[in-house]
Design an enzyme around this catalytic site. Sequence first.
Site, short mmCIF file in Angstrom:
data_model
loop_
_atom_site.label_atom_id
_atom_site.label_comp_id
_atom_site.label_asym_id
_atom_site.label_seq_id
_atom_site.Cartn_x
_atom_site.Cartn_y
_atom_site.Cartn_z
CB ALA A 60 -0.87 -0.02 1.24
N GLY A 99 -0.18 -5.78 0.07
CA GLY A 99 -1.29 -5.68 -0.87
C GLY A 99 -0.94 -6.28 -2.23
CD GLU A 102 -3.69 -8.34 1.67
OE1 GLU A 102 -3.37 -7.16 1.47
OE2 GLU A 102 -4.40 -8.70 2.62
CD GLU A 122 0.41 -7.02 4.76
OE1 GLU A 122 1.17 -7.97 5.01
OE2 GLU A 122 -0.21 -6.91 3.68
#
Length: 650
Positions: A60, A99, A102, A122
């Site tokens: 992110a 992300g 993901e 994370e």
Amino acid sequence: MSVSTRIDNKIGWVTIDNPPINNTSQIVRAGLLSAVSKMDLAGVQVVILSCAGKTFVTGADVKEFAKAPIAPHFPDVLTAIEEAHAPWIAAIHGFALGGGLELTLACSYRIADAEAKLGLPEVKLGLIPGAGGTVRLPRLITPEKALEMIAGGKPISATRAADIGLVDGITKESLDRASLSLAKRILTEPKPIPLSKKSPRKLDNPSGWKEAISNVKSRSRGQNSIVSAADALDRSLTLTGKKALMAERKSFLSLKDDPQSLALRHIFFAERGVGKSVRTDGQTAANITRIGVIGGGTMGSGISAACLMVGLHVKMIERNTEAAAIAAIRVDKILSGAKDRGKMTTKTKAEAMKQLESTTRYSALSDVDLVIEAVFEDMDVKREVFDRLDQVTRPDTILASNTSYLDVAVLAKNTQYPDRVIGLHFFSPAHIMKLLEVIVPNDASGRAVATGIALGKRLRKISVPSGVCDGFIGNRIMSAYRREADYMIEDGALPLEVDAAMRAFGFQIGIFQMQDLAGLDIAWAMRQRKTESLPTSERYVAIADRLCEAGRFGRKSGKGWYDYTKDPRGEVDPEVTKIIEDESAAKGIKRISMSEDKIMSRILNVMQVEGQMVLKEGIAATSEAIDVVMVNGYGFPRWRGGPMFIATKS
Ligand code: NAD
């Protein structure tokens, strides 16, 4: 354009181009969502998702975390990809992190180039995956492997990813070509069920799962995100994918505002900014291919190994042929360790060893670009070494000292070209520890400083510029809180209590355990040298001297602050307690007991006071630099952000 699309023969190509690291900022999220609609409308049969530039999506935009979430939200984008008409293939190069990984899990297939790295880091920012990582991953790979990736936060190689089933294939050739051939192969196959609609994979070891979860939690040393990550994964195994996604998001959003996450983000940005403020006077770094290292002891061998591991030639100078041979063996051992940890192969290790010359001949240094001196911590010995370096090296060779405390400016003044002298203060073990203090004497040239910083970068270290003072940034602050710890044991605490307080705060080991590990003799010798210069008004605690006089030099002699002769972890020794109590009594101090909170607040307070002085004197350019040093060199718990960060919050 951050996300571009094209269609070729019923195959859709979606490319993310958001330099420099293709993070999932709002513009990318919106671009992806519109790409899904475009591809669906066009009726493509398969979509290949890839990234332009050096890497796949690396996560992110961390700066967005400080603001309210802006639509479209990433989980919704991923659901749209999962539910798209055609299967999506993620073509991964560089890093697929957070992300980024993901995003690949929302796709139906994943293909990676052989150099790619994949991970969910994370927890390192005080968070858990917030867009399905804890839900989709254990539906693709076994929950045990998912736990390792999510709670550990370390990226894995493409080969490992293929082994555990995280990617469907790896390619050494063109990623585009490999993804296209996969696309053609699956054209006629039905679209696989999305991961979030599947059941979790079976556990490798069902009876060991609860224990695995509790082990992860007990190793977290107070870090909330690791505990939450383990909980989210555990929960995800018992809930439907949809419910697990909702629960994960809730936990992610609450962690975003957790003070620990703010602290971890503070240190994340501090580490990235810290080397940038250094004075280089517009000069550029020298080109470095050959390095000289003087002394092949603990530090010299570690520094040499670190340099060899990044392809540099190293000439290591020792006092006599026997010492030179032993030093080479030390380096070989370090590289073997690196090989065992998968950092090198047999071939790259053999190549590295070929680039090492361990010798007694200073004349071998006539062609090196930079020298790092790592001989005994003694000004006379170091001066003599610098004298010889002055004679044998080229005038443009940069000379650096790895001294822990000594005045680099004095060493510089002794040479013909003082502007080429800097300090490069590595931490032990030098091939592993990430921190490098780059010591900048006033007379150092911009070129010498820029070269020190560039070498740190090449060695993948975090370089923190520091001015010259006794102990620079880190050892100076450490000396201050060690002094305070000495005061506390004279005032009434015991070493075990101080160490326990520090561990409870999040340090891996306490200050007395650390001294036992490093050895008490060097500091003792230094104190003896300095006794005369100490102001008589300054409080002096002689307990450590009494220990050394009793032959207790730490782990290496079996006894130090603790006794290691029966239990290698160290036990409280009544002899030490008696020495401490006798010293208090001799000074007429009435010993008082201290709580863990009291102990830690005294330690923190001196760290902050000394830190303020370090800042005021211009030794550290910013308070962030101090935090980076304490976190990366002295075991200050990362999730607390550093002593100066804490000071801003209180
Ligand atoms: P060490 O005793 O393990 O190694 C010193 C080496 O220097 C020995 O092998 C010795 O034979 C060699 N040597 C001495 N004089 C020499 C000369 N004139 N020419 C060539 N070789 C010579 O010491 P160390 O722990 O590696 O420390 C070296 C330096 O690094 C010191 O200045 C120390 O303060 C600093 N340092 C140490 C640590 C640590 O944790 N050990 C951390 C950071 C910095």
